[in-house]
Design an enzyme around this catalytic site. Structure first.
Site, PDB file in Angstrom:
ATOM      1  N   ASP A   1      44.361 -22.935 -28.126  1.00 32.17           N
ATOM      2  CA  ASP A   1      44.329 -23.221 -29.558  1.00 32.17           C
ATOM      3  C   ASP A   1      42.914 -22.997 -30.099  1.00 32.17           C
ATOM      4  OD1 ASP A   1      46.402 -24.457 -28.112  1.00 32.17           O
ATOM      5  OD2 ASP A   1      46.737 -25.948 -29.673  1.00 32.17           O
TER       6      ASP A   1
ATOM      7  N   HIS B   1      42.335 -23.085 -33.805  1.00 33.74           N
ATOM      8  CA  HIS B   1      42.265 -23.939 -34.995  1.00 33.74           C
ATOM      9  C   HIS B   1      41.165 -23.562 -35.979  1.00 33.74           C
ATOM     10  CE1 HIS B   1      45.512 -26.723 -34.407  1.00 33.74           C
ATOM     11  NE2 HIS B   1      45.103 -27.065 -33.188  1.00 33.74           N
TER      12      HIS B   1
ATOM     13  N   ASP C   1      48.546 -22.024 -32.732  1.00 38.08           N
ATOM     14  CA  ASP C   1      47.625 -22.908 -33.445  1.00 38.08           C
ATOM     15  C   ASP C   1      46.318 -22.193 -33.784  1.00 38.08           C
ATOM     16  OD1 ASP C   1      49.505 -24.873 -33.435  1.00 38.08           O
ATOM     17  OD2 ASP C   1      48.308 -26.360 -32.366  1.00 38.08           O
TER      18      ASP C   1
ATOM     19  N   ASN D   1      52.840 -25.275 -33.366  1.00 41.22           N
ATOM     20  CA  ASN D   1      53.348 -26.251 -34.324  1.00 41.22           C
ATOM     21  C   ASN D   1      52.595 -26.200 -35.647  1.00 41.22           C
ATOM     22  OD1 ASN D   1      51.216 -27.434 -32.558  1.00 41.22           O
ATOM     23  ND2 ASN D   1      51.438 -29.219 -33.881  1.00 41.22           N
ATOM     24  N   HIS D   2      51.328 -25.783 -35.650  1.00 38.94           N
ATOM     25  CA  HIS D   2      50.581 -25.748 -36.909  1.00 38.94           C
ATOM     26  C   HIS D   2      50.945 -24.520 -37.745  1.00 38.94           C
ATOM     27  CE1 HIS D   2      47.935 -29.285 -36.692  1.00 38.94           C
ATOM     28  NE2 HIS D   2      48.188 -29.177 -35.390  1.00 38.94           N
TER      29      HIS D   2
ATOM     30  N   HIS E   1      53.848 -22.468 -26.679  1.00 39.92           N
ATOM     31  CA  HIS E   1      52.782 -23.310 -27.219  1.00 39.92           C
ATOM     32  C   HIS E   1      52.800 -24.700 -26.599  1.00 39.92           C
ATOM     33  CE1 HIS E   1      49.777 -24.887 -29.905  1.00 39.92           C
ATOM     34  NE2 HIS E   1      50.592 -25.865 -30.254  1.00 39.92           N
TER      35      HIS E   1
END
Length: 433
Positions: A129, A131, A170, A205-206, A290
């Site tokens: 991830d 981000h 993500d 999920n993001h 993920h």
């Protein structure tokens, strides 16, 4: 966590599907695949952009939790997207799935859905991830040996040869440079495929949260980046799209939020880009997801999960019980869905029996994948930050690679894993590729 409101996501889209091709221009570009209607030149681009702009709805804005006005279109003014009639995207990761050494294992090379299974000719690198932290993402890619020092922010240098990179999702939220990371990865992919490699991005999920209109983890800088990108689209395609991306708003905050809604709502330009990304991907004998996979996902059909998520993100109507079930398994808020699963993410199990149970479920899952799709030696997941860095467990059958590298998480030193045949190595600044 919130469940995905499938009933509400019925985004009418007409004509062609959009994909963003960042790699062919110094800034941004849009390219479209062949569709049911034929348009050429600026007129065609305008029609496609208008279709994406109209995919927004008051429902999506309500999900964004910000009051604003959306023009309502007369019922029937836009034909709903036919089920499984999505045009074949020809840009970015879909091209990697359609040609070159890293290609889908069977099926139509121009299938409209993201790949489930690909073959990599050389080493495979897995990146956790990121981000929205482009600095840490670039550090991780450099450690992996695929990003050189000879490029710059506009023209990065791919140095990975035929390496296949898998970023496990993500990219969005918690950082300011989400779109910049998507651009970076797509540009690297363009160069990689010319050398027999590829760069794949999974949906996490993001990504799901943003397409759902849940912006609770979006930073102020990311809202501003969305606004700038929306302004760029308006510059490309004209003032007809000004309203769609917040150009008519005087309040800066409303403008930023409306731009993000327009970009990420199902059927919007960035949502359609994310639709090209797999939710589950098998590269040689390594499975990537993920959060994680369970035997019931395999029994139901991993390709069906990928396809349902792609349809939803593209704005297709999700009406059949089968597709609704697929979406629930892939992206629903239940604890064992693919993008939310933490069954195998625990860095230190409380008891040996907890570890044994998790390893047993993992073994059953990999055995089911092997029986249905071919050899599956290991599963690689992100989602759950590992304070001790990338690590493996269950005799190397599970690898956890979310190290919390983004400064929006814990700002840990980047690490990646390298899979070369049967050997898995952790790479970091002390042990680079």
């Amino acid at each position: 966590r919130r469940s995905v409101g499938v009933e509400g996501h019925r985004r009418p889209v007409r004509g062609r599907s959009l994909s963003l091709d960042f790699a062919t221009h110094s800034e941004f570009d849009l390219c479209a695949s062949k569709g049911r209607t034929s348009h050429t030149g600026s007129e065609g681009r305008a029609v496609r952009m208008l279709a994406a702009a109209r995919s927004m709805s008051a429902f999506a804005l309500r999900r964004a939790r910000f009051p604003t006005h959306v023009t309502r279109y007369a019922p029937g003014s836009l034909a709903p997207l036919a089920r499984r009639a999505v045009a074949s995207p020809l840009c970015a990761a879909s091209e990697a799935a359609a040609k070159g050494p890293a290609t889908p294992a069977g099926g139509d090379a121009k299938a409209p859905y993201p790949p489930l299974k690909v073959t990599a000719p050389g080493r495979v690198v897995a990146l956790g991830d990121v981000h929205g932290d482009i600095g840490q993402a670039r550090r991780a890619l450099s450690i992996a040996g695929v990003l050189g020092d000879g490029g710059d922010a506009v023209n990065p240098e791919w140095t990975g040869g035929d390496t296949v990179v898998v970023q496990v999702g993500d990219v969005l939220d918690r950082g300011d440079d989400e779109i910049a990371i998507l651009i970076l990865l797509q540009k690297l992919h363009k160069q990689a495929e010319a050398q027999g490699g590829a760069v794949y991005i999974l949906n996490g999920n993001h990504e799901v949260l943003n397409v759902s209109g849940d912006f609770r983890y979006v930073t102020q800088g990311a809202f501003q980046e969305s606004m700038r990108f929306g302004e760029h689209l308006v510059n490309l395609f004209g003032s007809a799209f000004k309203e769609a991306f917040g150009g008519g708003e005087d309040d800066p905050r409303k403008k930023q939020v409306k731009a993000r809604v327009g970009l990420f709502s199902p059927g919007g330009p960035l949502a359609q880009q994310l639709a090209m990304n797999s939710t589950v991907l098998i590269v040689n004998d390594t499975v990537f997801a993920h959060g994680g996979l369970m035997p019931r996902h395999v029994e139901f059909g991993l390709e069906r999960l990928n396809n349902a998520v792609a349809d939803w993100m593209r704005g297709a109507e999700i009406s059949s019980e089968e597709d609704r079930t697929a979406l629930g398994m892939a992206i629903g808020s239940v604890k064992d869905s693919v993008v939310w699963n933490r069954t195998f993410g625990t860095e230190n199990f409380v008891t040996d029996s907890d570890r044994d149970r998790a390893c047993e479920v993992l073994g059953n899952t990999l055995d089911a994948i092997t029986e249905k799709y071919g050899p599956a030696t290991r599963l690689v997941v992100g989602h759950t930050p590992q304070l001790g860095g990338c690590n493996g467990e269950c005799d190397g059958r599970i690898w956890r690679i979310d190290v919390g590298m983004s400064f929006g998480v814990v700002g840990a030193d980047p690490e990646v894993i390298e899979i070369d045949g049967e050997t898995v190595r952790v790479l970091n600044s002390r042990v680079p590729a």
